[in-house]
Scaffold this motif. Structure first.
Motif, PDB file in Angstrom:
ATOM      1  N   HIS A  52       0.824  -1.207   0.000  1.00 52.24           N
ATOM      2  CA  HIS A  52       0.000   0.000   0.000  1.00 52.24           C
ATOM      3  C   HIS A  52       0.861   1.262   0.000  1.00 52.24           C
ATOM      4  O   HIS A  52       0.540   2.243  -0.665  1.00 52.24           O
ATOM      5  N   GLU A  53       1.951   1.245   0.749  1.00 44.93           N
ATOM      6  CA  GLU A  53       2.855   2.397   0.768  1.00 44.93           C
ATOM      7  C   GLU A  53       3.419   2.660  -0.622  1.00 44.93           C
ATOM      8  O   GLU A  53       3.512   3.804  -1.059  1.00 44.93           O
ATOM      9  N   ALA A  54       3.819   1.583  -1.314  1.00 46.47           N
ATOM     10  CA  ALA A  54       4.393   1.740  -2.651  1.00 46.47           C
ATOM     11  C   ALA A  54       3.354   2.268  -3.637  1.00 46.47           C
ATOM     12  O   ALA A  54       3.669   3.119  -4.479  1.00 46.47           O
ATOM     13  N   ILE A  55       2.121   1.777  -3.522  1.00 49.96           N
ATOM     14  CA  ILE A  55       1.046   2.270  -4.392  1.00 49.96           C
ATOM     15  C   ILE A  55       0.810   3.746  -4.125  1.00 49.96           C
ATOM     16  O   ILE A  55       0.671   4.559  -5.042  1.00 49.96           O
ATOM     17  N   PHE A  56       0.771   4.098  -2.845  1.00 49.77           N
ATOM     18  CA  PHE A  56       0.565   5.486  -2.437  1.00 49.77           C
ATOM     19  C   PHE A  56       1.671   6.377  -3.002  1.00 49.77           C
ATOM     20  O   PHE A  56       1.409   7.429  -3.580  1.00 49.77           O
ATOM     21  N   ALA A  57       2.926   5.938  -2.858  1.00 42.26           N
ATOM     22  CA  ALA A  57       4.055   6.744  -3.320  1.00 42.26           C
ATOM     23  C   ALA A  57       3.997   6.962  -4.826  1.00 42.26           C
ATOM     24  O   ALA A  57       4.229   8.075  -5.306  1.00 42.26           O
ATOM     25  N   THR A  58       3.660   5.926  -5.598  1.00 43.05           N
ATOM     26  CA  THR A  58       3.602   6.098  -7.050  1.00 43.05           C
ATOM     27  C   THR A  58       2.389   6.931  -7.457  1.00 43.05           C
ATOM     28  O   THR A  58       2.454   7.681  -8.424  1.00 43.05           O
ATOM     29  N   ALA A  59       1.298   6.804  -6.697  1.00 41.45           N
ATOM     30  CA  ALA A  59       0.121   7.621  -7.007  1.00 41.45           C
ATOM     31  C   ALA A  59       0.438   9.097  -6.828  1.00 41.45           C
ATOM     32  O   ALA A  59      -0.049   9.947  -7.574  1.00 41.45           O
ATOM     33  N   LEU A  60       1.279   9.410  -5.842  1.00 46.25           N
ATOM     34  CA  LEU A  60       1.639  10.797  -5.604  1.00 46.25           C
ATOM     35  C   LEU A  60       2.558  11.343  -6.693  1.00 46.25           C
ATOM     36  O   LEU A  60       2.760  12.545  -6.788  1.00 46.25           O
ATOM     37  N   ASP A  61       3.128  10.444  -7.501  1.00 49.52           N
ATOM     38  CA  ASP A  61       3.968  10.894  -8.599  1.00 49.52           C
ATOM     39  C   ASP A  61       3.149  11.439  -9.765  1.00 49.52           C
ATOM     40  O   ASP A  61       3.699  12.064 -10.666  1.00 49.52           O
ATOM     41  N   ASP A  62       1.853  11.187  -9.755  1.00 51.40           N
ATOM     42  CA  ASP A  62       0.993  11.684 -10.829  1.00 51.40           C
ATOM     43  C   ASP A  62       0.848  13.202 -10.698  1.00 51.40           C
ATOM     44  O   ASP A  62       0.303  13.696  -9.716  1.00 51.40           O
ATOM     45  N   ALA A  63       1.361  13.918 -11.662  1.00 52.29           N
ATOM     46  CA  ALA A  63       1.343  15.381 -11.583  1.00 52.29           C
ATOM     47  C   ALA A  63      -0.058  15.917 -11.845  1.00 52.29           C
ATOM     48  O   ALA A  63      -0.775  15.403 -12.703  1.00 52.29           O
ATOM     49  N   PRO A  64      -0.470  16.963 -11.098  1.00 48.96           N
ATOM     50  CA  PRO A  64      -1.777  17.582 -11.372  1.00 48.96           C
ATOM     51  C   PRO A  64      -1.821  18.149 -12.788  1.00 48.96           C
ATOM     52  O   PRO A  64      -0.827  18.649 -13.299  1.00 48.96           O
ATOM     53  N   SER A  65      -2.987  18.078 -13.409  1.00 52.77           N
ATOM     54  CA  SER A  65      -3.161  18.578 -14.770  1.00 52.77           C
ATOM     55  C   SER A  65      -3.439  20.075 -14.766  1.00 52.77           C
ATOM     56  O   SER A  65      -4.046  20.605 -13.831  1.00 52.77           O
ATOM     57  N   GLU A  66      -2.992  20.752 -15.807  1.00 53.60           N
ATOM     58  CA  GLU A  66      -3.302  22.183 -15.967  1.00 53.60           C
ATOM     59  C   GLU A  66      -4.750  22.390 -16.391  1.00 53.60           C
ATOM     60  O   GLU A  66      -5.279  23.485 -16.294  1.00 53.60           O
ATOM     61  N   MET A  67      -5.364  21.346 -16.915  1.00 55.44           N
ATOM     62  CA  MET A  67      -6.749  21.406 -17.363  1.00 55.44           C
ATOM     63  C   MET A  67      -6.945  22.607 -18.295  1.00 55.44           C
ATOM     64  O   MET A  67      -6.210  22.757 -19.236  1.00 55.44           O
ATOM     65  N   ARG A  68      -7.920  23.498 -17.960  1.00 56.17           N
ATOM     66  CA  ARG A  68      -8.203  24.630 -18.857  1.00 56.17           C
ATOM     67  C   ARG A  68      -7.660  25.942 -18.305  1.00 56.17           C
ATOM     68  O   ARG A  68      -8.152  27.012 -18.658  1.00 56.17           O
ATOM     69  N   ILE A  69      -6.624  25.886 -17.450  1.00 55.23           N
ATOM     70  CA  ILE A  69      -6.170  27.092 -16.760  1.00 55.23           C
ATOM     71  C   ILE A  69      -5.746  28.198 -17.732  1.00 55.23           C
ATOM     72  O   ILE A  69      -5.878  29.377 -17.430  1.00 55.23           O
ATOM     73  N   ARG A  70      -5.318  27.856 -18.934  1.00 57.82           N
ATOM     74  CA  ARG A  70      -4.871  28.874 -19.904  1.00 57.82           C
ATOM     75  C   ARG A  70      -5.979  29.328 -20.859  1.00 57.82           C
ATOM     76  O   ARG A  70      -5.771  30.226 -21.671  1.00 57.82           O
ATOM     77  N   ASP A  71      -7.145  28.731 -20.750  1.00 57.98           N
ATOM     78  CA  ASP A  71      -8.252  29.015 -21.672  1.00 57.98           C
ATOM     79  C   ASP A  71      -8.998  30.274 -21.231  1.00 57.98           C
ATOM     80  O   ASP A  71      -9.884  30.227 -20.375  1.00 57.98           O
ATOM     81  N   THR A  72      -8.665  31.395 -21.828  1.00 53.99           N
ATOM     82  CA  THR A  72      -9.256  32.674 -21.407  1.00 53.99           C
ATOM     83  C   THR A  72     -10.723  32.824 -21.801  1.00 53.99           C
ATOM     84  O   THR A  72     -11.371  33.790 -21.395  1.00 53.99           O
ATOM     85  N   SER A  73     -11.249  31.879 -22.567  1.00 51.39           N
ATOM     86  CA  SER A  73     -12.678  31.948 -22.893  1.00 51.39           C
ATOM     87  C   SER A  73     -13.539  31.466 -21.715  1.00 51.39           C
ATOM     88  O   SER A  73     -14.749  31.632 -21.713  1.00 51.39           O
ATOM     89  N   VAL A  74     -12.873  30.883 -20.707  1.00 49.18           N
ATOM     90  CA  VAL A  74     -13.558  30.401 -19.505  1.00 49.18           C
ATOM     91  C   VAL A  74     -13.208  31.343 -18.358  1.00 49.18           C
ATOM     92  O   VAL A  74     -12.054  31.757 -18.231  1.00 49.18           O
ATOM     93  N   PRO A  75     -14.187  31.726 -17.512  1.00 55.58           N
ATOM     94  CA  PRO A  75     -13.883  32.618 -16.387  1.00 55.58           C
ATOM     95  C   PRO A  75     -12.731  32.078 -15.538  1.00 55.58           C
ATOM     96  O   PRO A  75     -12.629  30.866 -15.290  1.00 55.58           O
ATOM     97  N   ALA A  76     -11.858  32.968 -15.100  1.00 56.25           N
ATOM     98  CA  ALA A  76     -10.660  32.578 -14.349  1.00 56.25           C
ATOM     99  C   ALA A  76     -11.005  31.779 -13.092  1.00 56.25           C
ATOM    100  O   ALA A  76     -10.342  30.794 -12.760  1.00 56.25           O
ATOM    101  N   GLU A  77     -12.042  32.192 -12.387  1.00 54.64           N
ATOM    102  CA  GLU A  77     -12.414  31.499 -11.154  1.00 54.64           C
ATOM    103  C   GLU A  77     -12.845  30.062 -11.453  1.00 54.64           C
ATOM    104  O   GLU A  77     -12.516  29.131 -10.705  1.00 54.64           O
ATOM    105  N   THR A  78     -13.560  29.866 -12.545  1.00 59.56           N
ATOM    106  CA  THR A  78     -13.987  28.520 -12.946  1.00 59.56           C
ATOM    107  C   THR A  78     -12.784  27.645 -13.250  1.00 59.56           C
ATOM    108  O   THR A  78     -12.718  26.481 -12.848  1.00 59.56           O
ATOM    109  N   ARG A  79     -11.812  28.217 -13.964  1.00 56.09           N
ATOM    110  CA  ARG A  79     -10.619  27.452 -14.325  1.00 56.09           C
ATOM    111  C   ARG A  79      -9.831  27.033 -13.093  1.00 56.09           C
ATOM    112  O   ARG A  79      -9.380  25.895 -12.988  1.00 56.09           O
ATOM    113  N   LEU A  80      -9.657  27.959 -12.160  1.00 55.56           N
ATOM    114  CA  LEU A  80      -8.899  27.639 -10.954  1.00 55.56           C
ATOM    115  C   LEU A  80      -9.647  26.611 -10.113  1.00 55.56           C
ATOM    116  O   LEU A  80      -9.049  25.682  -9.563  1.00 55.56           O
TER     117      LEU A  80
END
Length: 199
Positions: A52-80
């Protein structure tokens, strides 16, 4: 070869969890998925906690996605908001098994029996998540949606809010409703989008 075999086992266990979040990760099931014998699995992971520790450690290696943070057609608060929500565990009530697994991870990381490996994994996750949040805020500052001043403090503030919300989803006592969580996130975002940095 040792590293690749360990990773093979962890990948197999993560695949089983992805297919069935209720999986108990029985030794035989994980070994079969990894294409090895149960004794080989136990050679690399003598206990379920080690696995379980090893699974946890590798799961934490998954980097958060930027998603639509750069999409200015979407309100900034929604993106964040979208970026922050991805850092939370699933909102639906967790099963007893899933909640117990998460509580075991917390105990392993912070309890009296915590290991250096688990603490280091959590520390690396915290730094990476803080950097991701600060990066999202910098994008919004470059677009003029928020002030540039105080980004590190704002990032740490948002991390504290998200961590608190995540913990409240895991611990089955006084779990907040969806509306209450929305309100907390609204309050946090209102601080970030104010003209002055949080004090």
């Amino acid at each position: 070869m040792v590293g690749s075999r360990r990773q093979q086992i962890v990948d197999a266990a993560r695949a089983l969890l992805a297919e069935d979040p209720e999986s108990t990760l029985a030794v035989r099931a994980v070994a079969e998925r990894a294409g090895i014998g149960p004794s080989t699995l136990r050679h690399y992971f003598p206990t379920q906690q080690a696995l379980h520790e090893a699974i946890f450690a590798t799961a934490l290696d998954d980097a958060p996605s930027e998603m639509r943070i750069r999409d200015t057609s979407v309100p900034a608060e929604t993106r964040l908001r979208e970026c922050l929500v991805q850092l939370l565990p699933p909102p639906q009530p967790m099963s007893r098994a899933a909640a117990d697994r998460m509580l075991t991870v917390l105990s392993t990381t912070f309890g009296s029996g915590s290991t250096a490996e688990a603490r280091n994994a959590w520390g690396a996750y915290t730094v990476r998540t803080l950097d991701a949040i600060a990066g999202w805020l910098r994008v919004l500052a470059e677009q003029g949606a928020i002030p540039e001043a105080g980004i590190p403090r704002r990032a740490r503030f948002l991390l504290a809010v998200v961590e608190g919300m995540a913990l409240s989803r895991i611990v089955p006592v006084a779990r907040p409703t969806g509306d209450e969580e929305e309100g907390v996130l609204d309050d946090a975002l209102s601080v970030v989008f104010r003209a002055s940095a949080p004090r």
